[in-house]
Design an enzyme around this catalytic site. Structure first.
Site, PDB file in Angstrom:
ATOM      1  N   GLY A  58     -71.298  -4.399  -8.440  1.00 33.94           N
ATOM      2  CA  GLY A  58     -70.422  -5.290  -8.804  1.00 33.94           C
ATOM      3  C   GLY A  58     -70.745  -6.581  -8.951  1.00 33.94           C
ATOM      4  O   GLY A  58     -70.345  -7.505  -9.790  1.00 33.94           O
ATOM      5  N   SER A  59     -72.021  -7.135  -8.296  1.00 34.68           N
ATOM      6  CA  SER A  59     -72.565  -8.440  -8.684  1.00 34.68           C
ATOM      7  C   SER A  59     -73.610  -8.488  -9.488  1.00 34.68           C
ATOM      8  O   SER A  59     -73.913  -9.503 -10.035  1.00 34.68           O
ATOM      9  CB  SER A  59     -73.193  -8.742  -7.456  1.00 34.68           C
ATOM     10  OG  SER A  59     -72.376  -8.866  -6.288  1.00 34.68           O
ATOM     11  N   SER A 100     -75.019 -11.841  -5.103  1.00 34.89           N
ATOM     12  CA  SER A 100     -74.586 -10.962  -4.215  1.00 34.89           C
ATOM     13  C   SER A 100     -73.330 -11.581  -3.496  1.00 34.89           C
ATOM     14  O   SER A 100     -73.210 -12.445  -2.835  1.00 34.89           O
ATOM     15  CB  SER A 100     -75.712 -10.644  -3.207  1.00 34.89           C
ATOM     16  OG  SER A 100     -75.358  -9.859  -2.134  1.00 34.89           O
ATOM     17  N   SER A 102     -71.569 -10.225  -1.138  1.00 31.58           N
ATOM     18  CA  SER A 102     -71.725 -10.503   0.366  1.00 31.58           C
ATOM     19  C   SER A 102     -72.828 -11.121   0.821  1.00 31.58           C
ATOM     20  O   SER A 102     -72.667 -11.793   1.871  1.00 31.58           O
ATOM     21  CB  SER A 102     -71.889  -8.924   0.947  1.00 31.58           C
ATOM     22  OG  SER A 102     -73.206  -8.376   0.480  1.00 31.58           O
ATOM     23  N   GLU A 238     -66.235   4.085  -8.320  1.00 32.43           N
ATOM     24  CA  GLU A 238     -65.913   3.423  -7.227  1.00 32.43           C
ATOM     25  C   GLU A 238     -64.465   3.383  -6.900  1.00 32.43           C
ATOM     26  O   GLU A 238     -64.035   3.338  -5.446  1.00 32.43           O
ATOM     27  CB  GLU A 238     -66.576   1.728  -7.083  1.00 32.43           C
ATOM     28  CG  GLU A 238     -68.070   1.876  -7.187  1.00 32.43           C
ATOM     29  CD  GLU A 238     -68.499   0.442  -6.796  1.00 32.43           C
ATOM     30  OE1 GLU A 238     -68.368  -0.135  -6.124  1.00 32.43           O
ATOM     31  OE2 GLU A 238     -69.403  -0.057  -7.879  1.00 32.43           O
ATOM     32  N   HIS A 254     -78.069   9.598 -31.808  1.00 31.25           N
ATOM     33  CA  HIS A 254     -79.439  10.260 -32.137  1.00 31.25           C
ATOM     34  C   HIS A 254     -79.872  11.354 -30.839  1.00 31.25           C
ATOM     35  O   HIS A 254     -80.847  11.762 -30.890  1.00 31.25           O
ATOM     36  CB  HIS A 254     -80.277   9.237 -32.163  1.00 31.25           C
ATOM     37  CG  HIS A 254     -80.004   7.959 -33.162  1.00 31.25           C
ATOM     38  ND1 HIS A 254     -80.597   8.247 -34.661  1.00 31.25           N
ATOM     39  CD2 HIS A 254     -79.145   7.036 -33.114  1.00 31.25           C
ATOM     40  CE1 HIS A 254     -80.258   7.515 -35.326  1.00 31.25           C
ATOM     41  NE2 HIS A 254     -79.335   6.731 -34.432  1.00 31.25           N
ATOM     42  N   LYS A 347     -75.887   1.671   2.876  1.00 30.08           N
ATOM     43  CA  LYS A 347     -76.144   0.356   3.491  1.00 30.08           C
ATOM     44  C   LYS A 347     -76.532   0.380   5.063  1.00 30.08           C
ATOM     45  O   LYS A 347     -77.498  -0.125   5.530  1.00 30.08           O
ATOM     46  CB  LYS A 347     -75.221  -0.589   3.191  1.00 30.08           C
ATOM     47  CG  LYS A 347     -75.063  -1.090   1.651  1.00 30.08           C
ATOM     48  CD  LYS A 347     -74.193  -2.135   1.395  1.00 30.08           C
ATOM     49  CE  LYS A 347     -74.343  -2.459  -0.095  1.00 30.08           C
ATOM     50  NZ  LYS A 347     -73.420  -3.679  -0.367  1.00 30.08           N
TER      51      LYS A 347
HETATM   52  C1  F6R Z   1     -68.208  -2.781  -4.047  1.00 32.90           C
HETATM   53  C2  F6R Z   1     -69.259  -2.926  -5.245  1.00 32.90           C
HETATM   54  C3  F6R Z   1     -70.806  -2.710  -5.107  1.00 32.90           C
HETATM   55  C4  F6R Z   1     -71.361  -3.908  -4.554  1.00 32.90           C
HETATM   56  C5  F6R Z   1     -72.973  -3.434  -4.246  1.00 32.90           C
HETATM   57  C6  F6R Z   1     -73.628  -4.778  -3.920  1.00 32.90           C
HETATM   58  O1  F6R Z   1     -66.966  -3.307  -4.475  1.00 32.90           O
HETATM   59  O2  F6R Z   1     -69.011  -3.165  -6.355  1.00 32.90           O
HETATM   60  O3  F6R Z   1     -71.231  -2.304  -6.109  1.00 32.90           O
HETATM   61  O4  F6R Z   1     -71.266  -4.880  -5.556  1.00 32.90           O
HETATM   62  O5  F6R Z   1     -73.149  -2.614  -3.497  1.00 32.90           O
HETATM   63  O6  F6R Z   1     -73.296  -5.381  -2.951  1.00 32.90           O
HETATM   64  P1  F6R Z   1     -72.918  -6.887  -3.012  1.00 32.90           P
HETATM   65  O7  F6R Z   1     -72.060  -7.340  -4.247  1.00 32.90           O
HETATM   66  O8  F6R Z   1     -72.229  -7.541  -1.840  1.00 32.90           O
HETATM   67  O9  F6R Z   1     -74.176  -7.708  -3.303  1.00 32.90           O
END
Ligand code: F6R
Length: 354
Positions: A58-59, A100, A102, A238, A254, A347
């Site tokens: 998501g980031s 990021s 988080s 997700e 192709h 993670k």
């Molecule tokens: C969770 C999501 C994940 C996170 C990815 C990276 O909602 O979309 O794809 O984005 O695990 O974590 P961050 O974004 O915190 O660096």
């Protein structure tokens, strides 16, 4: 328990993290995101030869949005890096956005450290975490993003500050008006896609019903809707915890299109989504038309045309539809769209092996 898409209360009861609310607030998020970068100190060095956005999931998608969006606007390339390491060309002539939500994603932290070592100009975009702490200690400017939503619900916060900063640096022009147009358009669209709008008037709910028990295959177009196709796939994964695949025209003409011959029992479970934008190359528009007739063994096709007053609004109009459809697809299977336990587990397991 499966949810009736017109049972608004049940939709929200299932949604423990308030994903529907976050989607509803996307216009306000985009508005606020523009102001987040306004007070950021501007970098002194400006002789960049490339921009690199490093992040995951998501980031990272905001980086792809920037890459596609900047394609016909910026004089230098934008690259997206989803890895621990950086390409060799990243040096002091590179502007790196380390993104990021988080602030604790290990690949991004590693890439951040590598960018520091190479002497790149860095801007961090995060709610805090280790990235926030490292950047503050290193004197690296940080765009502080509000906490409390899932990273994938924060595309406005994670993407628009890059655009705002590039505008302040004189590398983009007229973006404030474009973001205003985007915000106004999203406010209209949420009335069509939001949870209170019943199935009969709601294209996002209708799409989810078509995709139920099927395999979504999303086809975008290189240079316009490619990032949307990738985003939809990620959101179906997700939010609905379901498989989905994506590809782009003209490349898929192709190879992938040849794969619609057999086995029929699998093809019969595929639902194709064709994403379309007015800026698609005219020959690609023609390709789409011809291709439609070549994939008749699929269960069905939905063609979606972007809408909106400008390029940014058009891309987001499609992203917004996919975001809502993926949450309704989750509801149809009785799945909470918010938690992504598989990612959390990975993670945590990795964190045990420092
Ligand atoms: C969770 C999501 C994940 C996170 C990815 C990276 O909602 O979309 O794809 O984005 O695990 O974590 P961050 O974004 O915190 O660096």
């Amino acid at each position: 328990m499966r949810v009736d898409l017109d049972d608004v209360q049940a939709l929200h009861d299932l949604d423990s993290m308030g994903m529907l609310g976050a989607a509803w607030n996307l216009p306000e998020q985009c508005e606020q995101a523009w102001s987040l970068a306004q007070d950021l100190p501007l970098p002194q060095v400006r002789d960049w030869r490339q921009i690199l956005v490093t992040g995951l999931g998501g980031s990272a998608i905001g980086g792809d949005l920037l890459r596609v969006f900047a394609g016909d606007k910026l004089g230098i390339p934008v690259l997206v890096n989803r890895d621990y390491t950086l390409p060799w060309f990243v040096d002091r002539n590179t502007l790196v956005f380390a993104v990021s939500y988080s602030g604790n994603t290990e690949e991004t932290l590693n890439a951040y450290d590598a960018a520091r070592e190479r002497g790149a100009t860095i801007v961090a975009i995060t709610t805090g975490g280790q990235l926030g702490r490292r950047a503050a200690a290193d004197g690296v400017p940080v765009v502080r993003v509000p906490r409390g939503i899932a990273p994938r619900s924060a595309t406005g916060y994670l993407f628009i500050p890059m655009v705002a900063l590039l505008e302040r640096l004189g590398m983009f022009f007229g973006m404030r008006a474009e973001v205003e147009g985007l915000v106004a358009h999203l406010r209209e669209l949420r009335r069509r896609y939001g949870s209170e709008t019943p199935v009969r008037n709601n294209p996002a709910k209708q799409l989810a019903l078509n995709l139920q028990n099927r395999l979504p295959v999303i086809w975008g177009v290189a240079g316009t809707t490619e990032v949307v196709a990738q985003r939809w796939k990620g959101q179906f994964n997700e939010n609905a915890k379901a498989p989905a695949y994506w590809n782009v025209f003209p490349e898929l003409n192709h190879n992938e299109v040849v794969g619609f011959g057999q086995p029929e029992e699998i093809l019969d479970r595929i639902w194709l989504v064709l994403l379309q934008d007015e800026a698609d190359h005219p020959r690609v528009k023609l390709r789409m038309k011809i291709t439609r007739d070549m994939v008749k063994k699929a269960a069905g096709i939905t063609e979606v045309q972007s809408s909106g007053p400008n390029g940014l609004a058009r891309v987001y109009s499609l992203i917004y539809l996919g975001d809502y459809a993926s949450m309704y697809l989750a509801a149809l299977a009785g799945i909470d769209p918010g938690p992504v336990r598989v990612i959390d587990y990975l993670k945590n397991e990795l964190a045990k092996h420092k």
